[in-house]
Motif scaffolding. Structure first.
Motif, mmCIF file in Angstrom:
data_model
loop_
_atom_site.group_PDB
_atom_site.id
_atom_site.type_symbol
_atom_site.label_atom_id
_atom_site.label_comp_id
_atom_site.label_asym_id
_atom_site.label_seq_id
_atom_site.Cartn_x
_atom_site.Cartn_y
_atom_site.Cartn_z
ATOM 1 N N LEU A 179 39.112 8.555 41.585
ATOM 2 C CA LEU A 179 39.359 9.822 42.256
ATOM 3 C C LEU A 179 40.707 10.325 41.764
ATOM 4 O O LEU A 179 41.668 9.557 41.683
ATOM 5 C CB LEU A 179 39.400 9.620 43.775
ATOM 6 C CG LEU A 179 39.628 10.845 44.648
ATOM 7 C CD1 LEU A 179 38.450 11.809 44.539
ATOM 8 C CD2 LEU A 179 39.815 10.413 46.094
ATOM 9 N N TYR A 180 40.800 11.600 41.410
ATOM 10 C CA TYR A 180 42.085 12.127 40.966
ATOM 11 C C TYR A 180 42.346 13.485 41.605
ATOM 12 O O TYR A 180 41.434 14.209 41.985
ATOM 13 C CB TYR A 180 42.164 12.218 39.440
ATOM 14 C CG TYR A 180 41.357 13.328 38.827
ATOM 15 C CD1 TYR A 180 41.874 14.623 38.729
ATOM 16 C CD2 TYR A 180 40.087 13.103 38.337
ATOM 17 C CE1 TYR A 180 41.136 15.646 38.176
ATOM 18 C CE2 TYR A 180 39.348 14.119 37.783
ATOM 19 C CZ TYR A 180 39.868 15.383 37.699
ATOM 20 O OH TYR A 180 39.132 16.401 37.156
ATOM 21 N N LEU A 181 43.612 13.788 41.708
ATOM 22 C CA LEU A 181 44.073 15.048 42.275
ATOM 23 C C LEU A 181 45.248 15.519 41.435
ATOM 24 O O LEU A 181 46.132 14.736 41.094
ATOM 25 C CB LEU A 181 44.529 14.844 43.732
ATOM 26 C CG LEU A 181 45.198 16.023 44.419
ATOM 27 C CD1 LEU A 181 44.189 17.139 44.664
ATOM 28 C CD2 LEU A 181 45.834 15.577 45.725
ATOM 29 N N SER A 182 45.261 16.792 41.087
ATOM 30 C CA SER A 182 46.398 17.355 40.364
ATOM 31 C C SER A 182 46.746 18.709 40.968
ATOM 32 O O SER A 182 45.867 19.483 41.330
ATOM 33 C CB SER A 182 46.087 17.499 38.873
ATOM 34 O OG SER A 182 45.077 18.459 38.670
ATOM 35 N N GLY B 107 43.303 20.624 41.078
ATOM 36 C CA GLY B 107 42.169 19.929 40.479
ATOM 37 C C GLY B 107 41.820 18.703 41.296
ATOM 38 O O GLY B 107 42.699 18.003 41.797
ATOM 39 N N LEU B 108 40.546 18.473 41.450
ATOM 40 C CA LEU B 108 40.062 17.314 42.190
ATOM 41 C C LEU B 108 38.852 16.785 41.436
ATOM 42 O O LEU B 108 37.991 17.564 41.014
ATOM 43 C CB LEU B 108 39.661 17.715 43.609
ATOM 44 C CG LEU B 108 39.089 16.633 44.504
ATOM 45 C CD1 LEU B 108 40.130 15.556 44.783
ATOM 46 C CD2 LEU B 108 38.600 17.228 45.814
ATOM 47 N N GLY B 109 38.800 15.506 41.240
ATOM 48 C CA GLY B 109 37.679 14.939 40.498
ATOM 49 C C GLY B 109 37.290 13.577 41.015
ATOM 50 O O GLY B 109 38.099 12.845 41.588
ATOM 51 N N TYR B 110 36.037 13.268 40.800
ATOM 52 C CA TYR B 110 35.503 11.972 41.200
ATOM 53 C C TYR B 110 34.567 11.496 40.100
ATOM 54 O O TYR B 110 33.775 12.282 39.566
ATOM 55 C CB TYR B 110 34.735 12.090 42.518
ATOM 56 C CG TYR B 110 34.084 10.804 42.951
ATOM 57 C CD1 TYR B 110 34.853 9.765 43.475
ATOM 58 C CD2 TYR B 110 32.716 10.618 42.828
ATOM 59 C CE1 TYR B 110 34.255 8.574 43.858
ATOM 60 C CE2 TYR B 110 32.113 9.430 43.217
ATOM 61 C CZ TYR B 110 32.894 8.418 43.737
ATOM 62 O OH TYR B 110 32.304 7.238 44.116
ATOM 63 N N SER B 111 34.656 10.239 39.754
ATOM 64 C CA SER B 111 33.713 9.656 38.805
ATOM 65 C C SER B 111 33.276 8.289 39.334
ATOM 66 O O SER B 111 34.038 7.592 40.003
ATOM 67 C CB SER B 111 34.327 9.522 37.410
ATOM 68 O OG SER B 111 35.373 8.585 37.419
ATOM 69 N N TYR B 112 32.044 7.967 39.043
ATOM 70 C CA TYR B 112 31.489 6.697 39.499
ATOM 71 C C TYR B 112 30.684 6.086 38.363
ATOM 72 O O TYR B 112 29.804 6.742 37.797
ATOM 73 C CB TYR B 112 30.595 6.900 40.724
ATOM 74 C CG TYR B 112 30.088 5.611 41.305
ATOM 75 C CD1 TYR B 112 30.923 4.828 42.093
ATOM 76 C CD2 TYR B 112 28.800 5.165 41.063
ATOM 77 C CE1 TYR B 112 30.473 3.634 42.627
ATOM 78 C CE2 TYR B 112 28.338 3.981 41.587
ATOM 79 C CZ TYR B 112 29.180 3.214 42.369
ATOM 80 O OH TYR B 112 28.732 2.027 42.893
ATOM 81 N N GLN B 113 30.996 4.873 38.017
ATOM 82 C CA GLN B 113 30.286 4.160 36.962
ATOM 83 C C GLN B 113 29.334 3.171 37.624
ATOM 84 O O GLN B 113 29.751 2.170 38.186
ATOM 85 C CB GLN B 113 31.263 3.433 36.041
ATOM 86 C CG GLN B 113 30.591 2.851 34.834
ATOM 87 C CD GLN B 113 31.596 2.375 33.798
ATOM 88 O OE1 GLN B 113 32.794 2.463 33.989
ATOM 89 N NE2 GLN B 113 31.077 1.873 32.697
ATOM 90 N N TYR B 114 28.045 3.505 37.577
ATOM 91 C CA TYR B 114 27.029 2.654 38.189
ATOM 92 C C TYR B 114 26.863 1.335 37.442
ATOM 93 O O TYR B 114 26.628 0.297 38.041
ATOM 94 C CB TYR B 114 25.674 3.370 38.211
ATOM 95 C CG TYR B 114 25.602 4.488 39.214
ATOM 96 C CD1 TYR B 114 25.380 4.222 40.555
ATOM 97 C CD2 TYR B 114 25.767 5.797 38.813
ATOM 98 C CE1 TYR B 114 25.316 5.246 41.481
ATOM 99 C CE2 TYR B 114 25.701 6.833 39.724
ATOM 100 C CZ TYR B 114 25.471 6.552 41.055
ATOM 101 O OH TYR B 114 25.419 7.562 41.960
ATOM 102 N N SER B 115 26.946 1.416 36.118
ATOM 103 C CA SER B 115 26.766 0.247 35.268
ATOM 104 C C SER B 115 27.544 0.502 33.980
ATOM 105 O O SER B 115 28.073 1.598 33.792
ATOM 106 C CB SER B 115 25.272 0.042 34.961
ATOM 107 O OG SER B 115 24.802 1.062 34.094
#
Length: 125
Positions: A5-8, A28-36
């Motif tokens: 999760l990031y915020l700028s 800016g707000l972002g989310y990433s998720y690595q399932y595998s």
């Protein structure tokens, strides 16, 4: 599995292509998720508020204020170690604060990426 999760937050003045000053505020707000190791999703959001200040021929000052919003959720699949496939959707919205007019756009993107080997077999000894 991994999630980020990031915020700028930024505020600053930059020149435009025509040399006029542009005051820009952004969030800016972002989310990433690595399932595998092969599959991940991303969800970045951005909000910008720009104000351009220009001076007319008669010396008068004119201000142009715009608000931008953008989001681009995406899905990334690593097919092999060297080959990746990406699919994303982008929505953008822009509003001119002085006139109250607005515009939006939608787009779908598909990417294919190949990472060239750092060493070519048989070339190095």
């Amino acid at each position: 599995e991994r999630s980020d999760l990031y915020l700028s937050v930024n505020r600053g003045a930059v020149p435009t292509g025509s040399g006029e000053p542009l005051l820009q505020e952004s969030l800016g707000l972002g989310y990433s998720y690595q399932y595998s190791p092969r599959l991940s999703v991303t969800f970045p959001l951005a909000i910008f508020r720009n104000e351009t200040i220009s001076f007319g021929d008669g010396g008068g000052q004119r201000s142009d204020r715009r608000l931008f919003f953008s989001m681009r959720p995406g899905l990334n699949w690593r097919v092999t170690e060297d080959l990746a496939l990406g699919l994303s959707y982008r929505f953008r919205y822009q509003r001119f604060e002085d006139s109250g007019t607005s515009a939006d756009s939608n787009a779908v993107f598909m990417s294919l990426s190949y990472a060239w080997p750092t060493k070519i077999p048989g070339l190095y000894k």
